[in-house]
Design an enzyme around this catalytic site. Structure first.
Site, PDB file in Angstrom:
ATOM      1  N   ASP A 193       1.004  -1.126   0.001  1.00 29.27           N
ATOM      2  CA  ASP A 193       0.082   0.002   0.187  1.00 29.27           C
ATOM      3  C   ASP A 193       0.748   1.258   0.121  1.00 29.27           C
ATOM      4  O   ASP A 193       1.961   1.382   0.321  1.00 29.27           O
ATOM      5  CB  ASP A 193      -0.736   0.024   1.158  1.00 29.27           C
ATOM      6  CG  ASP A 193      -1.815  -0.958   1.183  1.00 29.27           C
ATOM      7  OD1 ASP A 193      -1.999  -1.806   0.453  1.00 29.27           O
ATOM      8  OD2 ASP A 193      -2.931  -0.908   2.037  1.00 29.27           O
ATOM      9  N   ASP A 194       0.287   2.494  -0.255  1.00 26.89           N
ATOM     10  CA  ASP A 194       0.912   3.787   0.144  1.00 26.89           C
ATOM     11  C   ASP A 194       1.639   4.363  -1.195  1.00 26.89           C
ATOM     12  O   ASP A 194       2.275   5.313  -1.051  1.00 26.89           O
ATOM     13  CB  ASP A 194       1.247   4.018   1.338  1.00 26.89           C
ATOM     14  CG  ASP A 194       0.001   3.728   2.285  1.00 26.89           C
ATOM     15  OD1 ASP A 194      -1.084   3.766   2.090  1.00 26.89           O
ATOM     16  OD2 ASP A 194       0.196   3.948   3.486  1.00 26.89           O
ATOM     17  N   HIS A 244      -5.654   2.533  -4.356  1.00 27.57           N
ATOM     18  CA  HIS A 244      -5.842   2.852  -2.995  1.00 27.57           C
ATOM     19  C   HIS A 244      -6.375   4.323  -2.703  1.00 27.57           C
ATOM     20  O   HIS A 244      -6.162   4.927  -1.828  1.00 27.57           O
ATOM     21  CB  HIS A 244      -4.288   2.752  -2.496  1.00 27.57           C
ATOM     22  CG  HIS A 244      -4.153   2.549  -1.002  1.00 27.57           C
ATOM     23  ND1 HIS A 244      -5.347   1.885  -0.131  1.00 27.57           N
ATOM     24  CD2 HIS A 244      -3.406   3.240  -0.054  1.00 27.57           C
ATOM     25  CE1 HIS A 244      -4.756   1.953   1.000  1.00 27.57           C
ATOM     26  NE2 HIS A 244      -3.830   2.636   1.207  1.00 27.57           N
ATOM     27  N   HIS A 248      -5.892   9.261  -0.450  1.00 33.66           N
ATOM     28  CA  HIS A 248      -5.769   8.556   0.957  1.00 33.66           C
ATOM     29  C   HIS A 248      -6.460   8.954   1.976  1.00 33.66           C
ATOM     30  O   HIS A 248      -5.669   9.362   3.035  1.00 33.66           O
ATOM     31  CB  HIS A 248      -4.216   8.347   1.004  1.00 33.66           C
ATOM     32  CG  HIS A 248      -3.906   7.255   2.038  1.00 33.66           C
ATOM     33  ND1 HIS A 248      -3.969   7.218   3.477  1.00 33.66           N
ATOM     34  CD2 HIS A 248      -3.676   5.689   2.140  1.00 33.66           C
ATOM     35  CE1 HIS A 248      -3.431   6.221   3.905  1.00 33.66           C
ATOM     36  NE2 HIS A 248      -3.468   5.335   3.162  1.00 33.66           N
ATOM     37  N   HIS A 338       3.525  -2.140   3.006  1.00 31.07           N
ATOM     38  CA  HIS A 338       3.584  -0.783   2.405  1.00 31.07           C
ATOM     39  C   HIS A 338       5.052  -0.406   1.739  1.00 31.07           C
ATOM     40  O   HIS A 338       5.930  -0.988   1.968  1.00 31.07           O
ATOM     41  CB  HIS A 338       3.506   0.284   3.559  1.00 31.07           C
ATOM     42  CG  HIS A 338       2.298   0.199   4.290  1.00 31.07           C
ATOM     43  ND1 HIS A 338       2.070  -0.975   5.385  1.00 31.07           N
ATOM     44  CD2 HIS A 338       0.952   0.766   3.954  1.00 31.07           C
ATOM     45  CE1 HIS A 338       0.492  -0.761   5.825  1.00 31.07           C
ATOM     46  NE2 HIS A 338       0.338   0.184   5.174  1.00 31.07           N
TER      47      HIS A 338
END
Length: 377
Positions: A193-194, A244, A248, A338
């Site tokens: 993620d991210d 995602h 965010h 991540h």
């Protein structure tokens, strides 16, 4: 071997005096203590508790009634297929698993004795004494508990996380477009993620490439626009590129229109780079509600959560990240990591995670293969 058979006819494994006719987990805990929350898994219609120091695993119902006792005694690892057939004859059934064979002997309408043989060693890995009249696990309802620990969280934060985990797993039972894990097969998915960024994400891409495995990147739309070449490189290397959200943010705090806008903007950003719009989205923080599921489904997206949280955002040391995977690995796990600029320890941990997973016979695959759903629109 005769000792094993005699135990099995009484519903016992060779590693304990508990049986699959009348024993309960309450009795086990009163004699052996509890295995702890990290050692109990929800699988199908039942639960499994692992006692490593006793080389024993118990399968039990929600009410605590034991229906499966598995022994991992080291002596079993000397027994071969020919040994079993010589003493016990031909099994009632031979099942092929991922990297293993399962030989089933039936002693009554209730009890089966199963020997699980490793294809690699050609010897018994463990055995199972199973009472099939108590519960038959429903593979269509294979939902895993969410695992992963950190000693950096406050008691309050840990309790909040545990409540969220329990709620999302329970909620999943009635949400076919929400995924916590894959099926009960020896496959797992690594997810990140991210990202993207210009440092850690490229390192992760290179590691996945070097080990010839597929990763799944849930990219933030606004960050993808900043680092389009990193996104393209991830895609060109055979990884799955997913959404995602765009900014965010906690999508459950937004109106319907803003939720749709977050999904649409992120999808457009990724489409502009790789020529494909994702068909999977992971909501930031895992926060999900009915409206978000409806909006995502309308836009052609499945919602993907996870079943192992490495907590590389909390206790960031590589060893803890690795431990959260190796201590909890199960069939169908979706592993959360991540790849933003702060996660250098994640990149450090990744090669060891890949090796550990593969050494246990798991195949690392894209989420589309794991879940049997499309990756792109």
């Amino acid at each position: 071997m005769s000792i094993i058979v005699n135990h099995a006819k009484k519903g016992e494994a060779d590693s304990s005096s508990f049986n699959v006719f009348s024993s309960t987990m309450q009795e086990v805990k009163s004699h052996w203590g509890g295995p702890g929350p990290a050692k109990t898994d929800h699988v199908g219609n039942g639960y499994y508790a692992t006692y490593d120091d006793k080389n024993t695993v118990f399968g039990f119902t929600a009410e605590g009634k034991i229906y499966d006792i598995r022994s991992y005694n080291k002596q079993l690892k000397t027994i071969s297929l020919s040994d079993l057939k010589k003493v016990l004859g031909e099994p009632a059934e031979i099942r092929a698993g991922k990297g293993e064979q399962i030989l089933v002997y039936s002693f009554s309408e209730e009890v089966q004795l199963k020997f699980i043989l490793s294809n690699e060693t050609e010897k018994v890995d463990h055995l199972s004494v199973y009472n099939q009249t108590i519960v038959l696990p429903n593979e269509d309802n294979y939902i895993l508990d969410i695992k992963g620990n950190s000693n950096q969280l406050t008691t309050n934060a840990w309790n909040t996380m545990q409540n969220w985990r329990n709620d999302i797993v329970k909620w999943k039972e009635n949400q076919p477009n929400l995924y916590v894990n894959g099926p009960n097969e020896k496959k797992i998915s690594l997810t990140f993620d991210d990202g993207p960024d210009n440092n850690v994400t490229p390192q992760v891409i290179n590691i996945l490439h070097n080990y010839k495995v597929t990763g799944n990147f849930f990219f933030i739309g606004s960050e993808a626009e900043k680092y389009p070449q990193v996104v393209k490189n991830a895609y060109d290397n055979g990884n799955v590129i997913l959404s995602h959200s765009y900014h965010h943010v906690d999508l459950t705090t937004l109106t319907k229109e803003k939720q749709i806008n977050e999904i649409t903007q992120a999808g457009n950003a990724i489409y502009s780079i790789i020529g494909k719009e994702p068909a999977m989205i992971r909501p930031p923080y895992g926060e999900t509600n009915e409206m978000l599921i409806d909006n995502a489904t309308t836009k052609g997206y499945s919602i993907i959560i996870w079943s192992i949280d490495t907590l590389d955002w909390s206790q960031m040391e590589a060893e803890n990240i690795i431990k959260n995977v190796t201590d909890n690995l199960r069939n169908g796990d979706i592993i959360l990591m991540h790849s933003d600029s702060e996660k250098t320890e994640t990149a450090k941990a990744l090669p060891k995670i890949i090796k550990a997973v593969q050494e246990r016979g798991f195949k690392i695959v894209g989420l589309d293969e794991l879940l049997g759903i499309k990756a792109y629109q």
